[in-house]
Scaffold this motif. Structure first.
Motif, PDB file in Angstrom:
ATOM      1  N   ASP A  43       0.827  -1.211   0.000  1.00 38.91           N
ATOM      2  CA  ASP A  43       0.000   0.000   0.000  1.00 38.91           C
ATOM      3  C   ASP A  43       0.865   1.267   0.000  1.00 38.91           C
ATOM      4  O   ASP A  43       0.539   2.253   0.638  1.00 38.91           O
ATOM      5  CB  ASP A  43      -0.948   0.004   1.204  1.00 38.91           C
ATOM      6  N   THR A  44       1.973   1.211  -0.749  1.00 43.29           N
ATOM      7  CA  THR A  44       2.891   2.355  -0.782  1.00 43.29           C
ATOM      8  C   THR A  44       3.237   2.805  -2.200  1.00 43.29           C
ATOM      9  O   THR A  44       4.205   3.550  -2.378  1.00 43.29           O
ATOM     10  CB  THR A  44       4.201   2.021  -0.043  1.00 43.29           C
ATOM     11  N   HIS A  45       2.495   2.363  -3.208  1.00 46.64           N
ATOM     12  CA  HIS A  45       2.830   2.767  -4.585  1.00 46.64           C
ATOM     13  C   HIS A  45       2.674   4.277  -4.709  1.00 46.64           C
ATOM     14  O   HIS A  45       1.688   4.847  -4.240  1.00 46.64           O
ATOM     15  CB  HIS A  45       1.950   2.049  -5.601  1.00 46.64           C
ATOM     16  N   VAL A  46       3.643   4.935  -5.338  1.00 46.71           N
ATOM     17  CA  VAL A  46       3.611   6.394  -5.434  1.00 46.71           C
ATOM     18  C   VAL A  46       2.525   6.901  -6.377  1.00 46.71           C
ATOM     19  O   VAL A  46       2.103   8.051  -6.270  1.00 46.71           O
ATOM     20  CB  VAL A  46       4.975   6.981  -5.869  1.00 46.71           C
ATOM     21  N   ASN A  47       2.051   6.057  -7.272  1.00 52.86           N
ATOM     22  CA  ASN A  47       0.982   6.459  -8.182  1.00 52.86           C
ATOM     23  C   ASN A  47      -0.343   6.013  -7.562  1.00 52.86           C
ATOM     24  O   ASN A  47      -0.668   4.833  -7.537  1.00 52.86           O
ATOM     25  CB  ASN A  47       1.190   5.822  -9.557  1.00 52.86           C
ATOM     26  N   LYS A  48      -1.101   6.981  -7.049  1.00 53.83           N
ATOM     27  CA  LYS A  48      -2.329   6.647  -6.319  1.00 53.83           C
ATOM     28  C   LYS A  48      -3.352   5.930  -7.207  1.00 53.83           C
ATOM     29  O   LYS A  48      -4.133   5.130  -6.722  1.00 53.83           O
ATOM     30  CB  LYS A  48      -2.948   7.891  -5.693  1.00 53.83           C
ATOM     31  N   HIS A  49      -3.325   6.176  -8.503  1.00 50.49           N
ATOM     32  CA  HIS A  49      -4.287   5.536  -9.400  1.00 50.49           C
ATOM     33  C   HIS A  49      -3.987   4.042  -9.542  1.00 50.49           C
ATOM     34  O   HIS A  49      -4.898   3.215  -9.528  1.00 50.49           O
ATOM     35  CB  HIS A  49      -4.283   6.217 -10.763  1.00 50.49           C
ATOM     36  N   GLN A 111       4.844  18.686  -9.579  1.00 54.07           N
ATOM     37  CA  GLN A 111       5.110  17.793  -8.452  1.00 54.07           C
ATOM     38  C   GLN A 111       4.418  18.298  -7.180  1.00 54.07           C
ATOM     39  O   GLN A 111       3.828  17.525  -6.436  1.00 54.07           O
ATOM     40  CB  GLN A 111       6.625  17.698  -8.185  1.00 54.07           C
ATOM     41  N   TYR A 112       4.507  19.603  -6.939  1.00 59.76           N
ATOM     42  CA  TYR A 112       3.878  20.203  -5.765  1.00 59.76           C
ATOM     43  C   TYR A 112       2.360  20.004  -5.810  1.00 59.76           C
ATOM     44  O   TYR A 112       1.751  19.589  -4.825  1.00 59.76           O
ATOM     45  CB  TYR A 112       4.234  21.695  -5.701  1.00 59.76           C
ATOM     46  N   GLN A 113       1.760  20.270  -6.968  1.00 60.35           N
ATOM     47  CA  GLN A 113       0.314  20.091  -7.110  1.00 60.35           C
ATOM     48  C   GLN A 113      -0.064  18.627  -6.935  1.00 60.35           C
ATOM     49  O   GLN A 113      -1.077  18.305  -6.316  1.00 60.35           O
ATOM     50  CB  GLN A 113      -0.169  20.617  -8.464  1.00 60.35           C
ATOM     51  N   HIS A 114       0.760  17.734  -7.468  1.00 59.23           N
ATOM     52  CA  HIS A 114       0.514  16.294  -7.325  1.00 59.23           C
ATOM     53  C   HIS A 114       0.521  15.902  -5.849  1.00 59.23           C
ATOM     54  O   HIS A 114      -0.333  15.136  -5.393  1.00 59.23           O
ATOM     55  CB  HIS A 114       1.568  15.511  -8.100  1.00 59.23           C
ATOM     56  N   MET A 115       1.477  16.458  -5.091  1.00 61.05           N
ATOM     57  CA  MET A 115       1.542  16.174  -3.660  1.00 61.05           C
ATOM     58  C   MET A 115       0.243  16.619  -2.978  1.00 61.05           C
ATOM     59  O   MET A 115      -0.352  15.881  -2.194  1.00 61.05           O
ATOM     60  CB  MET A 115       2.735  16.890  -3.033  1.00 61.05           C
ATOM     61  N   LEU A 116      -0.217  17.832  -3.294  1.00 63.00           N
ATOM     62  CA  LEU A 116      -1.453  18.344  -2.690  1.00 63.00           C
ATOM     63  C   LEU A 116      -2.654  17.487  -3.094  1.00 63.00           C
ATOM     64  O   LEU A 116      -3.513  17.193  -2.265  1.00 63.00           O
ATOM     65  CB  LEU A 116      -1.686  19.797  -3.105  1.00 63.00           C
ATOM     66  N   ASP A 117      -2.708  17.093  -4.356  1.00 62.72           N
ATOM     67  CA  ASP A 117      -3.828  16.288  -4.858  1.00 62.72           C
ATOM     68  C   ASP A 117      -3.924  14.930  -4.175  1.00 62.72           C
ATOM     69  O   ASP A 117      -5.003  14.342  -4.095  1.00 62.72           O
ATOM     70  CB  ASP A 117      -3.718  16.076  -6.371  1.00 62.72           C
ATOM     71  N   ASN A 118      -2.789  14.408  -3.716  1.00 63.19           N
ATOM     72  CA  ASN A 118      -2.769  13.084  -3.101  1.00 63.19           C
ATOM     73  C   ASN A 118      -3.008  13.103  -1.600  1.00 63.19           C
ATOM     74  O   ASN A 118      -3.030  12.063  -0.961  1.00 63.19           O
ATOM     75  CB  ASN A 118      -1.446  12.373  -3.408  1.00 63.19           C
ATOM     76  N   SER A 120      -5.189  13.595   1.834  1.00 68.40           N
ATOM     77  CA  SER A 120      -6.565  13.531   2.313  1.00 68.40           C
ATOM     78  C   SER A 120      -6.948  14.932   2.791  1.00 68.40           C
ATOM     79  O   SER A 120      -6.071  15.766   3.038  1.00 68.40           O
ATOM     80  CB  SER A 120      -6.678  12.531   3.464  1.00 68.40           C
ATOM     81  N   PRO A 121      -8.232  15.211   2.949  1.00 64.64           N
ATOM     82  CA  PRO A 121      -8.627  16.531   3.464  1.00 64.64           C
ATOM     83  C   PRO A 121      -7.961  16.863   4.800  1.00 64.64           C
ATOM     84  O   PRO A 121      -7.552  17.998   5.023  1.00 64.64           O
ATOM     85  CB  PRO A 121     -10.148  16.424   3.602  1.00 64.64           C
ATOM     86  N   GLU A 125      -5.322  19.971   5.399  1.00 65.00           N
ATOM     87  CA  GLU A 125      -5.558  20.978   6.429  1.00 65.00           C
ATOM     88  C   GLU A 125      -4.343  21.094   7.354  1.00 65.00           C
ATOM     89  O   GLU A 125      -3.899  22.197   7.695  1.00 65.00           O
ATOM     90  CB  GLU A 125      -6.813  20.633   7.241  1.00 65.00           C
ATOM     91  N   GLU A 126      -3.785  19.960   7.754  1.00 64.71           N
ATOM     92  CA  GLU A 126      -2.600  19.954   8.606  1.00 64.71           C
ATOM     93  C   GLU A 126      -1.415  20.605   7.892  1.00 64.71           C
ATOM     94  O   GLU A 126      -0.664  21.389   8.478  1.00 64.71           O
ATOM     95  CB  GLU A 126      -2.252  18.515   9.015  1.00 64.71           C
ATOM     96  N   TYR A 127      -1.233  20.286   6.622  1.00 62.60           N
ATOM     97  CA  TYR A 127      -0.153  20.875   5.824  1.00 62.60           C
ATOM     98  C   TYR A 127      -0.302  22.397   5.762  1.00 62.60           C
ATOM     99  O   TYR A 127       0.660  23.128   5.970  1.00 62.60           O
ATOM    100  CB  TYR A 127      -0.164  20.268   4.419  1.00 62.60           C
TER     101      TYR A 127
END
Length: 134
Positions: A43-49, A111-118, A120-121, A125-127
């Motif tokens: 459960d650690t694949h970097v590609n969430k899809h 990359q930054y947007q990808h990090m945000l997209d992955n 959870s809410p 919020e914590e970030y």
């Protein structure tokens, strides 16, 4: 400085449902494919899809195939991968293939947007909270 020349094998993984992933490797045998299987199991694949496809269907129906063996520099290999990804509307490549020809600054934004997209809410919020505090 002269670019580093490597020989890489380009591959395609067809996932359950017909989605595809394109990659390349200098590793021998099926080591890279085995790494994909190992990371989805953990459960650690970097590609969430890819991880979502595995979580829903498993990997019994996945098909791994070698597409080509190419010799060239990084830019050459990026162009090959980019071509495979752009030609396939079912490609799940999110970091490399679709963005491999971007400049460094543009790629970092993706990359930054990808990090945000992955996130959870709750993680988002914590970030944002930590960013405000720093």
């Amino acid at each position: 400085m002269k670019p580093k020349i490597t020989t890489e094998r380009h591959y395609k993984i067809t996932l359950t449902g017909g989605s595809t992933y394109y990659g390349r490797t200098t590793q021998s045998g099926n080591k890279r494919y085995d790494q994909h299987l190992s990371t989805v199991r953990l459960d650690t694949h970097v590609n969430k899809h890819i991880q979502e496809v595995y979580d829903k269907y498993g990997y019994d129906d996945w098909v791994h195939e070698w597409l080509s063996t190419e010799t060239g520099d990084k830019q050459h290999h990026d162009k090959i991968e980019y071509g495979y990804v752009q030609a396939d509307p079912k490609a799940l490549n999110i970091d490399t293939g679709k963005y491999s020809l971007l400049g460094r600054g543009e790629y970092e934004k993706v990359q930054y947007q990808h990090m945000l997209d992955n996130m959870s809410p709750e993680e988002l919020e914590e970030y944002r909270r930590k960013k405000r505090e720093s």
